[in-house]
Design a protein around this motif. Sequence first.
Motif, PDB file in Angstrom:
ATOM      1  N   ASN A 219     -11.272 -46.496  47.786  1.00  0.00           N
ATOM      2  CA  ASN A 219     -11.348 -45.114  47.302  1.00  0.00           C
ATOM      3  C   ASN A 219     -12.618 -44.385  47.711  1.00  0.00           C
ATOM      4  O   ASN A 219     -12.644 -43.152  47.747  1.00  0.00           O
ATOM      5  CB  ASN A 219     -11.252 -45.070  45.773  1.00  0.00           C
ATOM      6  N   PHE A 220     -13.679 -45.134  48.011  1.00  0.00           N
ATOM      7  CA  PHE A 220     -14.988 -44.521  48.211  1.00  0.00           C
ATOM      8  C   PHE A 220     -15.664 -45.004  49.491  1.00  0.00           C
ATOM      9  O   PHE A 220     -15.438 -46.126  49.950  1.00  0.00           O
ATOM     10  CB  PHE A 220     -15.922 -44.845  47.041  1.00  0.00           C
ATOM     11  N   ILE A 221     -16.535 -44.137  50.009  1.00  0.00           N
ATOM     12  CA  ILE A 221     -17.486 -44.519  51.049  1.00  0.00           C
ATOM     13  C   ILE A 221     -18.887 -44.404  50.455  1.00  0.00           C
ATOM     14  O   ILE A 221     -19.210 -43.419  49.775  1.00  0.00           O
ATOM     15  CB  ILE A 221     -17.383 -43.604  52.283  1.00  0.00           C
TER      16      ILE A 221
ATOM     17  N   GLN B 189     -27.268 -39.480  54.228  1.00  0.00           N
ATOM     18  CA  GLN B 189     -26.381 -38.453  54.743  1.00  0.00           C
ATOM     19  C   GLN B 189     -26.872 -37.067  54.297  1.00  0.00           C
ATOM     20  O   GLN B 189     -27.263 -36.886  53.146  1.00  0.00           O
ATOM     21  CB  GLN B 189     -24.959 -38.681  54.208  1.00  0.00           C
ATOM     22  N   SER B 190     -26.853 -36.110  55.194  1.00  0.00           N
ATOM     23  CA  SER B 190     -27.282 -34.752  54.864  1.00  0.00           C
ATOM     24  C   SER B 190     -26.399 -34.160  53.772  1.00  0.00           C
ATOM     25  O   SER B 190     -25.165 -34.269  53.824  1.00  0.00           O
ATOM     26  CB  SER B 190     -27.212 -33.862  56.110  1.00  0.00           C
ATOM     27  N   LEU B 191     -27.044 -33.539  52.793  1.00  0.00           N
ATOM     28  CA  LEU B 191     -26.343 -32.858  51.706  1.00  0.00           C
ATOM     29  C   LEU B 191     -26.981 -31.479  51.548  1.00  0.00           C
ATOM     30  O   LEU B 191     -28.169 -31.385  51.239  1.00  0.00           O
ATOM     31  CB  LEU B 191     -26.459 -33.655  50.402  1.00  0.00           C
TER      32      LEU B 191
ATOM     33  N   PHE C  97     -17.206 -36.999  55.920  1.00  0.00           N
ATOM     34  CA  PHE C  97     -17.917 -36.876  54.641  1.00  0.00           C
ATOM     35  C   PHE C  97     -17.082 -35.981  53.732  1.00  0.00           C
ATOM     36  O   PHE C  97     -17.002 -34.779  53.926  1.00  0.00           O
ATOM     37  CB  PHE C  97     -19.297 -36.280  54.897  1.00  0.00           C
ATOM     38  N   GLU C  98     -16.470 -36.576  52.727  1.00  0.00           N
ATOM     39  CA  GLU C  98     -15.435 -35.912  51.937  1.00  0.00           C
ATOM     40  C   GLU C  98     -15.915 -35.650  50.511  1.00  0.00           C
ATOM     41  O   GLU C  98     -16.543 -36.491  49.889  1.00  0.00           O
ATOM     42  CB  GLU C  98     -14.181 -36.800  51.895  1.00  0.00           C
TER      43      GLU C  98
ATOM     44  N   LEU D  47     -22.252 -41.725  46.842  1.00  0.00           N
ATOM     45  CA  LEU D  47     -20.906 -42.264  46.732  1.00  0.00           C
ATOM     46  C   LEU D  47     -19.935 -41.093  46.768  1.00  0.00           C
ATOM     47  O   LEU D  47     -19.978 -40.208  45.916  1.00  0.00           O
ATOM     48  CB  LEU D  47     -20.731 -43.043  45.428  1.00  0.00           C
ATOM     49  N   ALA D  48     -19.071 -41.080  47.770  1.00  0.00           N
ATOM     50  CA  ALA D  48     -18.144 -39.970  47.968  1.00  0.00           C
ATOM     51  C   ALA D  48     -16.730 -40.501  48.171  1.00  0.00           C
ATOM     52  O   ALA D  48     -16.522 -41.649  48.588  1.00  0.00           O
ATOM     53  CB  ALA D  48     -18.563 -39.126  49.179  1.00  0.00           C
ATOM     54  N   LYS D  49     -15.785 -39.637  47.888  1.00  0.00           N
ATOM     55  CA  LYS D  49     -14.379 -39.960  48.096  1.00  0.00           C
ATOM     56  C   LYS D  49     -14.123 -40.336  49.560  1.00  0.00           C
ATOM     57  O   LYS D  49     -14.650 -39.706  50.477  1.00  0.00           O
ATOM     58  CB  LYS D  49     -13.539 -38.742  47.731  1.00  0.00           C
ATOM     59  N   ARG D  50     -13.319 -41.381  49.767  1.00  0.00           N
ATOM     60  CA  ARG D  50     -12.924 -41.765  51.121  1.00  0.00           C
ATOM     61  C   ARG D  50     -11.928 -40.730  51.650  1.00  0.00           C
ATOM     62  O   ARG D  50     -10.931 -40.426  51.006  1.00  0.00           O
ATOM     63  CB  ARG D  50     -12.295 -43.156  51.122  1.00  0.00           C
TER      64      ARG D  50
END
Length: 206
Positions: free
Chosen positions: A76-78, A83-85, A110-111, A99-102
């Motif tokens: 579910n996650f990557i 990572q740039s935000l 990057f979701e 921690l972001a959605k896959r």
Amino acid sequence: MAFSSYKTISEVLKTFQIIYTEANFIVENQFNISDYFRADLAFVTQEGVVDNSEFAICENLIYPVLKEVWKCYYSNFILWSHQSLTYDQNLSGFPEYILAKRSPLGKVVFEKPYFLLVEAKQDKFDEGWAQCLAEMVAAQRLNDEFQIIIFGIVSNGDRWQFGKLEDKIFTRNQTFYTIQELDKLFAAVNYVFQQCEAQLNNLVVA
């Protein structure tokens, strides 16, 4: 203004009108730590220099713990590293871990939503929380259409502190965890991942 420009949590609270509270919201969910992980961590901490810089703290102490728990949730996650935000000129930078959605488009995308931000600091916890909370605000605003709780962790490798941002209320967990009590630490990190997964499942159902 980069996340690293924020030096006190009070500054972030006033800038973004966030309410600060403290409470124990972590529910320790047992996690089975492999013997290999325990032995490897013991070797690294005994024989290596693990905390001479924030990069060393990330590589030797923080990422291994996060990765071990993430393995149970990878479908579910990557777990993104540095990572740039960017939300706007006042909220931008490179959190240590997100921690972001896959994404259905593949692991390199990057979701949204972004659930968890992690910041490493060499014993400067107030500065660490200033940056982490700013990152949590950015994630919350980037997620805009998703009403989710954003979690945060600040760690110097040894001590781990947890927080969450729900709407305009930031809650810092009163109890902190240490890598010396590995089972309790993993149980706390596992709880955060479980909460992220539950929220993601709710979004999918909705």
